[in-house]
Design a protein around this motif. Structure first.
Motif, mmCIF file in Angstrom:
data_model
loop_
_atom_site.group_PDB
_atom_site.id
_atom_site.type_symbol
_atom_site.label_atom_id
_atom_site.label_comp_id
_atom_site.label_asym_id
_atom_site.label_seq_id
_atom_site.Cartn_x
_atom_site.Cartn_y
_atom_site.Cartn_z
ATOM 1 N N ARG A 179 0.830 -1.205 0.000
ATOM 2 C CA ARG A 179 0.000 0.000 0.000
ATOM 3 C C ARG A 179 0.865 1.257 0.000
ATOM 4 N NH1 ARG A 179 -3.607 2.032 4.612
ATOM 5 N NH2 ARG A 179 -2.843 0.210 5.742
ATOM 6 N N GLY A 182 2.559 1.835 -3.381
ATOM 7 C CA GLY A 182 1.610 2.352 -4.360
ATOM 8 C C GLY A 182 1.362 3.836 -4.188
ATOM 9 N N CYS A 183 1.267 4.289 -2.924
ATOM 10 C CA CYS A 183 1.008 5.704 -2.652
ATOM 11 C C CYS A 183 2.173 6.580 -3.098
ATOM 12 C CB CYS A 183 0.748 5.912 -1.160
ATOM 13 S SG CYS A 183 -0.825 5.250 -0.567
ATOM 14 N N LYS A 186 2.445 6.744 -6.828
ATOM 15 C CA LYS A 186 1.375 7.595 -7.365
ATOM 16 C C LYS A 186 1.803 9.055 -7.377
ATOM 17 C CE LYS A 186 -2.986 8.276 -8.623
ATOM 18 N NZ LYS A 186 -3.604 7.693 -9.837
ATOM 19 N N TYR A 230 -5.880 -1.397 1.259
ATOM 20 C CA TYR A 230 -5.427 -1.370 -0.142
ATOM 21 C C TYR A 230 -6.629 -1.224 -1.078
ATOM 22 C CZ TYR A 230 -2.526 -2.504 -4.197
ATOM 23 O OH TYR A 230 -1.857 -2.439 -5.400
ATOM 24 N N SER A 231 -7.692 -1.961 -0.804
ATOM 25 C CA SER A 231 -8.894 -1.894 -1.644
ATOM 26 C C SER A 231 -9.510 -0.494 -1.615
ATOM 27 C CB SER A 231 -9.933 -2.924 -1.169
ATOM 28 O OG SER A 231 -9.420 -4.233 -1.270
ATOM 29 N N TYR A 233 -8.001 2.351 -0.897
ATOM 30 C CA TYR A 233 -7.102 3.286 -1.581
ATOM 31 C C TYR A 233 -7.222 3.144 -3.099
ATOM 32 C CZ TYR A 233 -4.517 4.869 2.578
ATOM 33 O OH TYR A 233 -4.155 5.469 3.752
ATOM 34 N N TRP A 234 -7.345 1.903 -3.549
ATOM 35 C CA TRP A 234 -7.450 1.650 -5.003
ATOM 36 C C TRP A 234 -8.753 2.228 -5.541
ATOM 37 C CZ3 TRP A 234 -10.817 -1.401 -8.017
ATOM 38 C CH2 TRP A 234 -10.413 -1.577 -9.343
ATOM 39 N N ILE A 235 -9.845 2.027 -4.820
ATOM 40 C CA ILE A 235 -11.144 2.560 -5.260
ATOM 41 C C ILE A 235 -11.110 4.094 -5.281
ATOM 42 C CG2 ILE A 235 -13.577 2.786 -4.603
ATOM 43 C CD1 ILE A 235 -13.376 -0.085 -3.491
ATOM 44 N N GLY A 237 -8.570 5.904 -5.850
ATOM 45 C CA GLY A 237 -7.588 6.410 -6.807
ATOM 46 C C GLY A 237 -6.285 6.881 -6.192
ATOM 47 N N TYR A 238 -5.985 6.393 -4.974
ATOM 48 C CA TYR A 238 -4.756 6.789 -4.315
ATOM 49 C C TYR A 238 -3.564 5.941 -4.746
ATOM 50 C CZ TYR A 238 -7.877 9.255 -1.107
ATOM 51 O OH TYR A 238 -8.843 10.082 -0.555
ATOM 52 N N LEU A 239 -3.813 4.855 -5.469
ATOM 53 C CA LEU A 239 -2.731 3.946 -5.858
ATOM 54 C C LEU A 239 -2.544 3.957 -7.377
ATOM 55 C CD1 LEU A 239 -3.719 0.912 -3.603
ATOM 56 C CD2 LEU A 239 -1.969 2.620 -3.144
#
Length: 239
Positions: A179, A182-183, A186, A230-231, A233-235, A237-239
């Motif tokens: 996580r 990914g941040c 990004k 993680y889910s 953040y992904w939804i 748009g943070y990743l």
């Protein structure tokens, strides 16, 4: 969380006494108990999720201007305030100190706020800074960011201190690294992960891993937290 799911299944078993399928609630609770207290399964799933240990020799050959240390390793609410109370994530700071002493990182950037509306003095980055000062760590090689409240903000606020063209060594728990990585990516940072706090083991299978274990529950709790984080953040748009 796993313990909550087990508890709800058994609680429902006692509440819905007249439900003809009530026995399945007991079976469900027992099945969840067996699964979530099985250390073999918890160890396997956590190893599959977490980032593998970095190759130290390879990192030594690279050298980094900044080592970015994410907080989340102390209990800031514990009294008295004349010391730092570390939790199970203390490996983060221990590894960071080692990396600096070996010359792998030049400057330690510590990111993490955590202050509440009632207590403005609980920024964890400052708590860690006080600890480093107490052990005579070279404080001219420390940068503090004490306003971020989560990993997304840690990555965003870092751009005010560190150029995105500079490759950073990211130091956090192995389970949190997917996580966090990914941040920071990004935000266009060039990132080399350095995972810490490995709660899994690499031993061969042994019988004790199949006995009910509270360690297994802890591993599943960490996994659930990271999967949900993680889910989300992904939804978002943070990743």
């Amino acid at each position: 969380m796993p313990a909550t799911l087990i508890g709800l299944a058994w609680l429902a078993f006692f509440i819905f006494r007249k439900w003809k399928f009530r026995k399945y609630l007991a079976i469900l609770g027992f099945a969840l108990f067996i699964i979530f207290t099985n250390d073999f399964l918890a160890n396997w799933f956590l190893k599959a999720w977490q980032t593998e240990a970095a190759n130290l020799e390879s990192i030594k050959n690279q050298k980094f201007t900044y080592g970015v240390l994410l907080t989340g390793m102390t209990n800031t609410l514990k009294e008295p305030k004349d010391r730092v109370y570390f939790n199970q994530n203390a490996d983060r700071i221990l590894q960071a100190i080692m990396l600096h002493q070996q010359g792998i990182i030049d400057t330690l950037y510590i990111s993490g706020g955590g202050a509440t509306a009632l207590r403005k003095d609980l920024q964890e980055a400052r708590v860690i800074s006080n600890y480093l000062e107490s052990i005579q760590f070279p404080m001219d090689k420390v940068i503090l960011e004490d306003q971020s409240r989560n990993t997304v903000e840690s990555a965003r606020f870092a751009s005010a201190y560190i150029s995105s063209q500079t490759e950073i060594l990211l130091i956090t728990s192995a389970s949190h690294m997917p996580r966090a990585l990914g941040c920071f990516k990004k935000e266009d940072f060039r990132v080399q992960p350095y995972p810490t706090v490995f709660l899994t083991n690499d031993e061969m299978i042994n019988p004790s891993m199949f006995l009910p274990s509270d360690d297994a529950l802890l591993k599943w709790n960490i996994l659930f937290k990271e999967w949900m984080g993680y889910s989300a953040y992904w939804i978002a748009g943070y990743l």
